[in-house]
Design a protein around this motif. Sequence first.
Motif, mmCIF file in Angstrom:
data_model
loop_
_atom_site.group_PDB
_atom_site.id
_atom_site.type_symbol
_atom_site.label_atom_id
_atom_site.label_comp_id
_atom_site.label_asym_id
_atom_site.label_seq_id
_atom_site.Cartn_x
_atom_site.Cartn_y
_atom_site.Cartn_z
ATOM 1 N N GLY A 17 0.809 -1.217 0.000
ATOM 2 C CA GLY A 17 0.000 0.000 0.000
ATOM 3 C C GLY A 17 0.840 1.264 0.000
ATOM 4 N N SER A 18 1.955 1.238 0.724
ATOM 5 C CA SER A 18 2.819 2.424 0.714
ATOM 6 C C SER A 18 3.461 2.616 -0.657
ATOM 7 N N GLY A 19 3.789 1.521 -1.331
ATOM 8 C CA GLY A 19 4.323 1.627 -2.684
ATOM 9 C C GLY A 19 3.296 2.168 -3.662
ATOM 10 N N VAL A 20 2.056 1.729 -3.499
ATOM 11 C CA VAL A 20 0.977 2.227 -4.354
ATOM 12 C C VAL A 20 0.763 3.718 -4.120
ATOM 13 N N ALA A 21 0.836 4.134 -2.856
ATOM 14 C CA ALA A 21 0.659 5.557 -2.548
ATOM 15 C C ALA A 21 1.767 6.396 -3.177
ATOM 16 N N LYS A 22 2.994 5.885 -3.151
ATOM 17 C CA LYS A 22 4.097 6.613 -3.790
ATOM 18 C C LYS A 22 3.881 6.719 -5.295
ATOM 19 N N LEU A 23 3.428 5.634 -5.910
ATOM 20 C CA LEU A 23 3.155 5.678 -7.349
ATOM 21 C C LEU A 23 2.035 6.659 -7.660
ATOM 22 N N TYR A 24 1.018 6.688 -6.808
ATOM 23 C CA TYR A 24 -0.115 7.593 -7.012
ATOM 24 C C TYR A 24 0.328 9.055 -6.888
ATOM 25 N N ASN A 25 1.136 9.336 -5.870
ATOM 26 C CA ASN A 25 1.608 10.716 -5.674
ATOM 27 C C ASN A 25 2.516 11.183 -6.799
ATOM 28 N N ALA A 26 3.204 10.243 -7.421
ATOM 29 C CA ALA A 26 4.097 10.590 -8.524
ATOM 30 C C ALA A 26 3.371 10.588 -9.871
ATOM 31 N N ASP A 27 2.070 10.369 -9.852
ATOM 32 C CA ASP A 27 1.262 10.267 -11.078
ATOM 33 C C ASP A 27 1.841 9.248 -12.049
ATOM 34 N N ASN A 28 2.272 8.138 -11.491
ATOM 35 C CA ASN A 28 2.887 7.071 -12.278
ATOM 36 C C ASN A 28 1.924 5.879 -12.315
ATOM 37 N N PHE A 29 0.985 5.908 -13.235
ATOM 38 C CA PHE A 29 -0.041 4.867 -13.328
ATOM 39 C C PHE A 29 0.359 3.839 -14.380
ATOM 40 N N ASN A 30 1.358 3.055 -14.093
ATOM 41 C CA ASN A 30 1.784 2.014 -15.023
ATOM 42 C C ASN A 30 1.238 0.661 -14.570
ATOM 43 N N TYR A 31 1.722 -0.398 -15.172
ATOM 44 C CA TYR A 31 1.211 -1.735 -14.861
ATOM 45 C C TYR A 31 1.481 -2.114 -13.407
ATOM 46 N N LEU A 32 2.571 -1.610 -12.839
ATOM 47 C CA LEU A 32 2.910 -1.934 -11.454
ATOM 48 C C LEU A 32 1.862 -1.387 -10.486
ATOM 49 N N PHE A 33 1.342 -0.216 -10.768
ATOM 50 C CA PHE A 33 0.304 0.386 -9.933
ATOM 51 C C PHE A 33 -0.943 -0.492 -9.914
#
Length: 77
Positions: free
Chosen positions: A29-45
Amino acid sequence: MADLDRAKDFINNIRLYMTIVVAIVLSIGSGVAKLYNADNFNYLFYAANILILILLLIFVFLAKLLHKKTNELKDIK
């Protein structure tokens, strides 16, 4: 007496598994939050979100199993 000890050990193991699942969900969840804050919506998200949902379903299954086994513990003498 052996049945009671076996049941208690089983319950403790389920609690351990539930703790592990919660720790994994929080770390993903913390990794997902970092991806969300960075506007990085790739397959990993999206894969991480699906994995969190699967882990939450596993948690619910383990919780039901824990309650079932706890109720059975009353019948063991």
